[in-house]
Design an enzyme around this catalytic site. Structure first.
Site, PDB file in Angstrom:
ATOM      1  N   ARG A   1      57.784 -53.803  55.922  1.00 19.85           N
ATOM      2  CA  ARG A   1      59.172 -54.223  55.647  1.00 19.85           C
ATOM      3  C   ARG A   1      59.739 -53.613  54.491  1.00 19.85           C
ATOM      4  NH1 ARG A   1      55.544 -58.620  55.223  1.00 19.85           N
ATOM      5  NH2 ARG A   1      55.816 -59.199  53.126  1.00 19.85           N
TER       6      ARG A   1
ATOM      7  N   ARG B   1      36.371 -36.660  63.365  1.00 18.19           N
ATOM      8  CA  ARG B   1      35.293 -37.058  62.590  1.00 18.19           C
ATOM      9  C   ARG B   1      36.026 -37.742  61.367  1.00 18.19           C
ATOM     10  NH1 ARG B   1      35.233 -37.473  57.663  1.00 18.19           N
ATOM     11  NH2 ARG B   1      34.775 -35.321  56.679  1.00 18.19           N
TER      12      ARG B   1
ATOM     13  N   TYR C   1      42.467 -47.638  51.548  1.00 21.90           N
ATOM     14  CA  TYR C   1      41.584 -46.380  51.614  1.00 21.90           C
ATOM     15  C   TYR C   1      40.413 -46.724  52.020  1.00 21.90           C
ATOM     16  CZ  TYR C   1      40.482 -41.526  50.019  1.00 21.90           C
ATOM     17  OH  TYR C   1      39.965 -40.364  49.662  1.00 21.90           O
TER      18      TYR C   1
ATOM     19  N   ASN D   1      34.942 -39.202  44.896  1.00 23.62           N
ATOM     20  CA  ASN D   1      35.710 -39.151  46.287  1.00 23.62           C
ATOM     21  C   ASN D   1      36.717 -37.936  46.059  1.00 23.62           C
ATOM     22  OD1 ASN D   1      37.892 -39.991  48.184  1.00 23.62           O
ATOM     23  ND2 ASN D   1      36.463 -41.606  48.827  1.00 23.62           N
TER      24      ASN D   1
ATOM     25  N   ALA E   1      25.023 -30.540  56.407  1.00 22.04           N
ATOM     26  CA  ALA E   1      25.865 -29.009  56.261  1.00 22.04           C
ATOM     27  C   ALA E   1      26.788 -29.059  57.162  1.00 22.04           C
ATOM     28  CB  ALA E   1      24.691 -28.033  56.796  1.00 22.04           C
TER      29      ALA E   1
ATOM     30  N   ASP F   1      40.963 -30.874  53.020  1.00 17.11           N
ATOM     31  CA  ASP F   1      40.573 -32.079  52.267  1.00 17.11           C
ATOM     32  C   ASP F   1      39.103 -32.145  51.966  1.00 17.11           C
ATOM     33  OD1 ASP F   1      40.813 -33.871  49.972  1.00 17.11           O
ATOM     34  OD2 ASP F   1      40.996 -35.369  51.680  1.00 17.11           O
ATOM     35  N   ASP F   2      38.388 -32.239  53.297  1.00 18.13           N
ATOM     36  CA  ASP F   2      37.022 -32.333  53.453  1.00 18.13           C
ATOM     37  C   ASP F   2      36.380 -31.421  53.013  1.00 18.13           C
ATOM     38  OD1 ASP F   2      36.934 -35.017  54.602  1.00 18.13           O
ATOM     39  OD2 ASP F   2      38.412 -34.041  56.178  1.00 18.13           O
TER      40      ASP F   2
ATOM     41  N   GLU G   1      42.772 -33.075  57.566  1.00 20.51           N
ATOM     42  CA  GLU G   1      41.813 -34.325  57.386  1.00 20.51           C
ATOM     43  C   GLU G   1      41.007 -34.821  58.312  1.00 20.51           C
ATOM     44  OE1 GLU G   1      41.952 -35.533  53.901  1.00 20.51           O
ATOM     45  OE2 GLU G   1      39.974 -36.491  54.445  1.00 20.51           O
ATOM     46  N   ASP G   2      39.603 -34.714  58.280  1.00 13.99           N
ATOM     47  CA  ASP G   2      38.598 -35.270  59.255  1.00 13.99           C
ATOM     48  C   ASP G   2      38.713 -34.710  60.514  1.00 13.99           C
ATOM     49  OD1 ASP G   2      38.024 -36.861  57.135  1.00 13.99           O
ATOM     50  OD2 ASP G   2      38.379 -38.930  57.688  1.00 13.99           O
TER      51      ASP G   2
ATOM     52  N   ASN H   1      30.894 -41.680  53.691  1.00 10.20           N
ATOM     53  CA  ASN H   1      31.914 -42.963  53.853  1.00 10.20           C
ATOM     54  C   ASN H   1      31.939 -43.319  55.182  1.00 10.20           C
ATOM     55  OD1 ASN H   1      33.286 -42.692  50.962  1.00 10.20           O
ATOM     56  ND2 ASN H   1      34.216 -40.900  51.671  1.00 10.20           N
TER      57      ASN H   1
ATOM     58  N   LYS I   1      45.501 -41.772  53.017  1.00  6.73           N
ATOM     59  CA  LYS I   1      45.719 -40.584  52.255  1.00  6.73           C
ATOM     60  C   LYS I   1      46.986 -40.575  51.801  1.00  6.73           C
ATOM     61  CE  LYS I   1      41.287 -38.775  52.790  1.00  6.73           C
ATOM     62  NZ  LYS I   1      40.478 -38.406  51.833  1.00  6.73           N
TER      63      LYS I   1
HETATM   64  N1  LIG Z   1      33.000 -38.268  49.057  1.00  6.55           N
HETATM   65  C1  LIG Z   1      33.919 -37.654  49.467  1.00  6.55           C
HETATM   66  O1  LIG Z   1      34.918 -37.443  48.966  1.00  6.55           O
HETATM   67  C2  LIG Z   1      33.699 -37.112  51.107  1.00  6.55           C
HETATM   68  C3  LIG Z   1      34.500 -36.165  51.284  1.00  6.55           C
HETATM   69  C4  LIG Z   1      34.349 -35.645  52.344  1.00  6.55           C
HETATM   70  C5  LIG Z   1      33.493 -36.229  53.230  1.00  6.55           C
HETATM   71  N2  LIG Z   1      32.763 -37.321  53.059  1.00  6.55           N
HETATM   72  C6  LIG Z   1      31.820 -37.944  53.858  1.00  6.55           C
HETATM   73  O2  LIG Z   1      30.877 -36.984  54.021  1.00  6.55           O
HETATM   74  C7  LIG Z   1      30.082 -37.225  55.428  1.00  6.55           C
HETATM   75  C8  LIG Z   1      30.178 -35.921  56.408  1.00  6.55           C
HETATM   76  O3  LIG Z   1      31.379 -35.219  56.374  1.00  6.55           O
HETATM   77  P1  LIG Z   1      31.214 -33.953  57.259  1.00  6.55           P
HETATM   78  O4  LIG Z   1      32.613 -33.589  57.589  1.00  6.55           O
HETATM   79  O5  LIG Z   1      30.402 -32.972  56.591  1.00  6.55           O
HETATM   80  O6  LIG Z   1      30.645 -34.494  58.687  1.00  6.55           O
HETATM   81  P2  LIG Z   1      29.846 -33.386  59.652  1.00  6.55           P
HETATM   82  O7  LIG Z   1      29.641 -34.281  60.779  1.00  6.55           O
HETATM   83  O8  LIG Z   1      30.516 -32.242  59.583  1.00  6.55           O
HETATM   84  O9  LIG Z   1      28.271 -33.070  58.784  1.00  6.55           O
HETATM   85  C9  LIG Z   1      27.475 -33.736  58.829  1.00  6.55           C
HETATM   86  C10 LIG Z   1      26.112 -33.103  58.519  1.00  6.55           C
HETATM   87  O10 LIG Z   1      25.208 -34.138  58.198  1.00  6.55           O
HETATM   88  C11 LIG Z   1      23.886 -33.485  58.973  1.00  6.55           C
HETATM   89  N3  LIG Z   1      23.091 -34.766  59.108  1.00  6.55           N
HETATM   90  C12 LIG Z   1      23.066 -35.628  60.162  1.00  6.55           C
HETATM   91  N4  LIG Z   1      21.905 -36.315  60.181  1.00  6.55           N
HETATM   92  C13 LIG Z   1      21.236 -35.894  59.174  1.00  6.55           C
HETATM   93  C14 LIG Z   1      19.973 -36.226  58.449  1.00  6.55           C
HETATM   94  N5  LIG Z   1      19.095 -37.341  58.948  1.00  6.55           N
HETATM   95  N6  LIG Z   1      19.510 -35.752  57.390  1.00  6.55           N
HETATM   96  C15 LIG Z   1      20.348 -34.646  56.796  1.00  6.55           C
HETATM   97  N7  LIG Z   1      21.613 -34.374  57.389  1.00  6.55           N
HETATM   98  C16 LIG Z   1      21.882 -34.980  58.345  1.00  6.55           C
HETATM   99  C17 LIG Z   1      24.568 -32.853  60.340  1.00  6.55           C
HETATM  100  O11 LIG Z   1      23.421 -31.989  60.563  1.00  6.55           O
HETATM  101  C18 LIG Z   1      25.672 -32.290  59.503  1.00  6.55           C
HETATM  102  O12 LIG Z   1      25.302 -30.784  59.169  1.00  6.55           O
HETATM  103  C19 LIG Z   1      30.776 -38.255  56.019  1.00  6.55           C
HETATM  104  O13 LIG Z   1      30.595 -39.627  56.079  1.00  6.55           O
HETATM  105  C20 LIG Z   1      32.335 -38.235  55.512  1.00  6.55           C
HETATM  106  O14 LIG Z   1      32.737 -39.475  55.180  1.00  6.55           O
HETATM  107  C21 LIG Z   1      32.682 -37.667  51.834  1.00  6.55           C
HETATM  108  O1  LIG Z   2      38.592 -40.163  53.048  1.00  5.53           O
HETATM  109  C1  LIG Z   2      37.808 -40.420  52.173  1.00  5.53           C
HETATM  110  O2  LIG Z   2      37.430 -41.445  51.646  1.00  5.53           O
HETATM  111  C2  LIG Z   2      36.909 -39.270  51.575  1.00  5.53           C
HETATM  112  C3  LIG Z   2      36.767 -38.287  52.604  1.00  5.53           C
HETATM  113  O3  LIG Z   2      37.934 -37.454  52.864  1.00  5.53           O
HETATM  114  C4  LIG Z   2      36.031 -38.626  53.832  1.00  5.53           C
HETATM  115  O4  LIG Z   2      36.345 -37.964  54.849  1.00  5.53           O
HETATM  116  O5  LIG Z   2      35.289 -39.335  53.931  1.00  5.53           O
HETATM  117 MG   LIG Z   3      38.058 -36.835  54.860  1.00 10.22          MG
END
Ligand SMILES: NC(=O)c1ccc[n+]([C@@H]2O[C@H](COP(=O)([O-])OP(=O)(O)OC[C@H]3O[C@@H](n4cnc5c(N)ncnc54)[C@H](O)[C@@H]3O)[C@@H](O)[C@H]2O)c1
Ligand SMILES: O=C(O)C[C@H](O)C(=O)O
Ligand SMILES: [Mg+2]
Length: 627
Positions: free
Chosen positions: A126, A200, A147, A513, A349, A312-313, A289-290, A468, A218
């Protein structure tokens, strides 16, 4: 509220300065800047009146409409008579919001977090100016609501929470229509788009159309931290279906109930979206994003040299992690240049993990002389563990992105390791300086893993539990400090409270983050007018964040700023990005600041330029004009 006598005074001093400019070229720049500042005080022309104004969150001021404005806009009598200042308005709002805190004061695990999200969301719907005033003034308290982590909960409960739409939805059904649909958005100018396909969302998996909440969250930070005008942001959901079986069967689900498009069909949808938005708004910046990793890298490669976009990721997270990793080196009392000696175990990875690995390896290689052998030897500092354990060259069907980080089999076996070794084994054998989690697996840094880290050869091991939202963090700060020791460095992706270590000592919990970088990357790109977002611009952003913390803070274990400083750090990051774009000859200028003028700016002037172009949540004077 802007007042007219102030405006007149400001205008006459502007005229004086404009006169000076005839004789004094230095005054030209000064005048240009003053002009930009004055813009905030110019009346805003609106083409609607009466209830239409009260129902438009871009212009609505609620009880803060002055009597003259109420007359001018035909709203006298449509509001209670007592005109409120914006401060009084906020006070009233806060009474309502704070009511929720009487029984619950538990920060991130606050059971009322979703209720707070709802109340804030309704304000957003609003009165945007007031919403951002509240958010900016209380960013530390409400970033965890709008967020991560609460935004994750909001996405999961989207069907029930949906009231009014925000942003645009392009679905697989809209193929062939996007180029015209994009004109349905009411704003003539859009600076920032955050787009997701919901595949994701944080560590919560495929949430389909419900993922739009993350794009909205975001962009809230783009407005609050970077001062992007809220009328020029656009959250976008590209709904190509979902592979979430629960949502596919849910009769209340709001998205397409079919499996995700894949392959060329999928790419064609994203291509069409990119063409549509860049046709209508050629200067827009698009943040991806995601997106699931499978597409995150491919789309980044596909578009990054053609459009103003970034992921961003992959890229934002990489920069934030680099800044934190360098902070961890400084926290050991060592110079940053020692970074290439750090042994780093990365769990995860995916898009984020691989983004961090590539950037960290490049940073090390640069420090080692920036040649091929430096790059080779930097690669040996990383051990990557995914869902199948340690990645070695023996891994079957290895992802192309992970391949450069696969350990050589003989090397691994010399360390007592093998393909698929568990995280605990890897940590035990490697004795790393840093354990970094981007796995989306809550609790992955188990007691066994943390016990193993006690054998680290570092004087001050660092733990980055970056996944996260909160419940997906690889461990909590309490677990980390209590098991590994008081001296560690700790960072998590979602906010946790600091830990009381007893004896008056505090275990500092940093929030690692990407929110510390993406707003500045976007703002810097916008104000430089760069056509692309180069590696150099991203690197400059990361280095700026790394240098932001003082020696004293870092030695105390504080490697990231507190959220309360996010507007300041964003300004600095944006200035660093503008500077780099100028140095790389990418800057084409923005509005009245053309490329030549940009090149003349000193460091301080760049910072001033950035600051003056950041939107602040002040009500403008509204003037009605017929369409
Ligand atoms: N802090 C930040 O700024 C930030 C930024 C981006 C992403 N993230 C977080 O990172 C996480 C992953 O994001 P992503 O895009 O890379 O996801 P993704 O699904 O692409 O990757 C996840 C990875 O984790 C691995 N994995 C799964 N189970 C596992 C285990 N038991 N042991 C070791 N590795 C394992 C998978 O094989 C894969 O390689 C999410 O929770 C996201 O919120 C945080
Ligand atoms: O969204 C966030 O808090 C960080 C990052 O972009 C994520 O995907 O976890
Ligand atoms: Mg993200």
């Amino acid at each position: 509220m802007p007042n007219f006598s102030n405006q007149i005074r400001a205008s006459s001093s502007l005229i004086k300065r404009l006169k000076q400019r005839m004789t004094n070229p230095a005054a030209l720049m000064q005048a240009t800047r003053s002009f930009t500042t004055l813009e905030g005080h110019r009346p805003t022309i609106v083409h609607k009146r009466s209830l239409d104004i009260l129902h438009d969150p871009w212009f609505n001021k609620g009880t803060a409409f002055s009597m003259t404005e109420r007359d001018r806009l035909d709203i006298r009598g449509l509001l209670p008579p007592n005109v409120m200042s914006s401060e009084q308005q906020i006070q009233r709002f806060m009474v309502d919001l704070k009511r929720l805190e009487v029984q619950a004061r538990d920060g991130p695990s606050d059971p009322n977090a979703l209720a707070k999200w709802r109340i804030l969301n309704r304000l957003h719907d609003r009165n945007e100016t007031m919403y951002f005033k509240v958010l900016i003034a209380n960013i530390e308290e409400y970033a965890p609501i709008v967020y991560t982590p609460t935004v994750g909960l909001a996405c999961q409960n989207y069907s029930g929470l949906f009231r009014r739409p925000r942003g645009m939805y392009f679905s697989a059904e809209d193929r062939g229509e996007m180029m015209s649909m994009v004109y349905n958005w009411p704003a003539e100018q859009v600076d920032m788009i955050v787009v997701t396909d919901g595949s994701r969302i944080l560590g919560l998996g495929d949430l389909g159309v419900q993922g739009i909440g993350i794009a909205i969250g975001k962009l809230d930070l783009y407005v609050a931290a970077a001062g992007i005008n809220p009328q020029r942001v656009l959250p976008v959901m590209i709904d190509v279906g979902t592979n979430n079986e629960k949502l596919l069967k849910d009769p209340l689900y709001l998205g397409l109930q079919e499996h995700r498009l894949d392959g060329d069909e999928y790419i064609a949808v994203i291509d069409e979206f990119m063409e549509a938005v860049f046709t209508r708004w050629p200067h827009v910046i698009v943040q991806f994003e995601d997106f699931q990793s499978k597409w995150a890298f491919k789309l980044l490669q596909r578009y990054r040299n053609a459009y103003r976009m970034f992921n961003d990721d992959v890229q934002g997270t990489a920069g934030v992690a680099i800044a934190g990793l360098l902070g961890a080196v400084r926290a050991q009392g060592r110079p940053m240049i020692d970074f290439p000696k750090q042994k780093i175990v990365v769990a995860g990875a995916g898009s984020a993990g691989i983004g961090v690995l590539n950037a960290a390896r490049k940073t090390m290689a640069r420090m080692l002389g920036n040649n091929e052998s430096a790059f080779e030897s930097a690669g040996r500092q990383f051990w990557v563990v995914d869902a199948k354990g340690l990645i070695t060259e023996e891994r079957e069907n290895i992802d192309l992105e992970a391949l450069p980080f696969a350990r050589k089999v003989e090397e691994a076996s010399r360390q007592g390791l093998r393909e698929g070794a568990s995280l605990a084994e890897v940590v035990r054998e490697v004795k790393p300086d840093v354990l970094l989690g981007l796995s989306a697996v809550g609790g992955l840094f188990s007691k066994e893993v943390l016990e193993a880290l006690k054998g680290s050869t570092s004087t001050r091991p660092a733990i980055f539990a970056m996944s996260n939202p909160t419940k997906n963090a690889e461990c909590t700060p309490e677990e980390a400090f209590s098991i590994v020791g008081d001296n560690i460095i700790f960072a998590s992706g979602s906010p946790f409270k600091d830990v009381d270590l007893g004896n008056g000592h505090i275990g500092h919990c940093n929030q690692g983050n990407n929110m510390y970088l993406f707003p500045g990357i976007g703002l810097g790109t916008l104000l430089s007018g760069s056509r692309i977002i180069s590696d150099g611009m991203l690197q400059a952003a990361a280095e700026c964040l790394a240098a932001y913390m003082t020696e004293e803070e870092v030695l105390k274990g504080i490697i990231y700023p507190s959220t309360s400083r996010i507007r300041d750090i964003t300004k600095e990051v944006a200035a660093a990005v503008v500077k780099e774009a100028i140095e790389e000859d990418l800057a084409e200028g923005y509005r009245e600041m053309d490329a030549r003028e940009l090149r003349k700016l000193s460091q301080e002037e760049i910072e001033e330029y950035v600051k003056n172009n950041m939107w602040s949540p002040d009500y403008p004077t509204l003037v009605y004009k017929k369409d």
